[in-house]
Design a protein around this motif. Structure first.
Motif, PDB file in Angstrom:
ATOM      1  N   VAL A 168       1.645  -3.288   0.329  1.00 34.96           N
ATOM      2  CA  VAL A 168       2.658  -2.231   0.316  1.00 34.96           C
ATOM      3  C   VAL A 168       3.940  -2.725  -0.332  1.00 34.96           C
ATOM      4  CG1 VAL A 168       4.167  -0.834   1.781  1.00 34.96           C
ATOM      5  CG2 VAL A 168       1.731  -0.966   2.285  1.00 34.96           C
TER       6      VAL A 168
ATOM      7  N   ILE B 268       2.251   6.392   0.911  1.00 34.96           N
ATOM      8  CA  ILE B 268       2.844   5.099   1.242  1.00 34.96           C
ATOM      9  C   ILE B 268       3.500   5.060   2.620  1.00 34.96           C
ATOM     10  CG2 ILE B 268       5.083   5.569   0.133  1.00 34.96           C
ATOM     11  CD1 ILE B 268       3.128   2.244   0.004  1.00 34.96           C
TER      12      ILE B 268
ATOM     13  N   SER C 245       7.942   9.746   1.244  1.00 40.58           N
ATOM     14  CA  SER C 245       7.459   8.658   2.085  1.00 40.58           C
ATOM     15  C   SER C 245       8.074   8.732   3.478  1.00 40.58           C
ATOM     16  CB  SER C 245       7.792   7.321   1.428  1.00 40.58           C
ATOM     17  OG  SER C 245       7.467   6.244   2.265  1.00 40.58           O
TER      18      SER C 245
ATOM     19  N   LEU D  11      -2.693   6.886  -1.746  1.00 35.75           N
ATOM     20  CA  LEU D  11      -1.832   5.982  -2.508  1.00 35.75           C
ATOM     21  C   LEU D  11      -2.545   5.485  -3.761  1.00 35.75           C
ATOM     22  CD1 LEU D  11       0.827   4.301  -2.610  1.00 35.75           C
ATOM     23  CD2 LEU D  11      -0.402   2.528  -1.342  1.00 35.75           C
TER      24      LEU D  11
END
Length: 214
Positions: free
Chosen positions: A33, A122, A68, A95
């Motif tokens: 991430v 995300i 997000s 994603l």
């Protein structure tokens, strides 16, 4: 009593408990991430610079950030039957799908659409990973685990930015825009591994979640 003992006066779990596969897969996923954040911002800046409006990269990046944050907060309203491992699998797939769109984006409206989709994936993925970190923390090691996860994001973002910057300089924007997909693939692959490592989990995730950063 020893200062190393917690409020319950029980000794913390051995350090080796921090290196079990069920926890390391979460650290790997959250590193992905962070790498996504770094690769996405740097490649987006290059994309906008090619169009003579590099200063607007932050504005477009904010589109992903707003989505997000909104979807990360929305995780609290998901049904408990939607398990943690299923959330990681589904949102990391979104994603990855959004990052693959970057391969064919050639204008600003197209980039906006891709970023909007990426925002959906995300935020919930990051929140889910922190939830896993909280539930899998060995006794007396929660602070250490949260530090590991936070460091994973930071290291991933820094490394992603550095690598993407070098790629942009030597290979150009189209190649740089492939790197967010590499980071997203790390997240999705870790999610797939986690699926098989997760035999059981709480029906309702614990509310331990880090703010979504980028």
């Amino acid at each position: 009593m020893s200062a190393s003992r917690g409020p319950s006066r029980a000794a913390p779990s051995p350090v080796r408990e921090l290196f079990r596969a069920r926890l390391l897969v979460v650290v790997t996923g959250i590193f992905g991430v962070g790498a996504f954040f770094g690769t996405m911002l740097t490649s987006l800046t290059s994309f906008m610079a090619d169009r003579g409006v590099a200063e607007e990269a932050g504005l477009l990046y904010g589109i992903m950030g707003i989505g997000s944050a909104a979807f990360a907060l929305g995780v609290a309203f998901l049904p408990t039957t939607f398990s943690l491992r299923a959330r990681w699998a589904m949102f990391s797939a979104i994603l990855l799908a959004g990052s693959l769109l970057l391969f064919v984006v050639d204008d600003v409206p197209g980039m906006i659409g891709a970023l909007a989709l990426l925002g959906i994936g995300i935020g919930p993925t990051l929140v889910t990973q922190y939830s896993f970190g909280a539930t899998r923390s060995p006794a007396g090691r929660t602070a250490t685990v949260m530090t590991m996860l936070g460091s994973g994001v930071i290291v991933g973002q820094s490394l992603g930015s550095a690598v993407t910057g070098e790629v942009t300089e030597h290979a150009g924007t189209p190649v740089a825009l492939m790197l967010p997909a590499v980071a997203a693939a790390i997240v999705a692959t870790a999610g797939a591994v986690n699926w098989f490592l997760t035999a059981s989990e709480p029906r309702s995730p614990r509310p331990d979640a880090s703010p979504v950063s980028s």
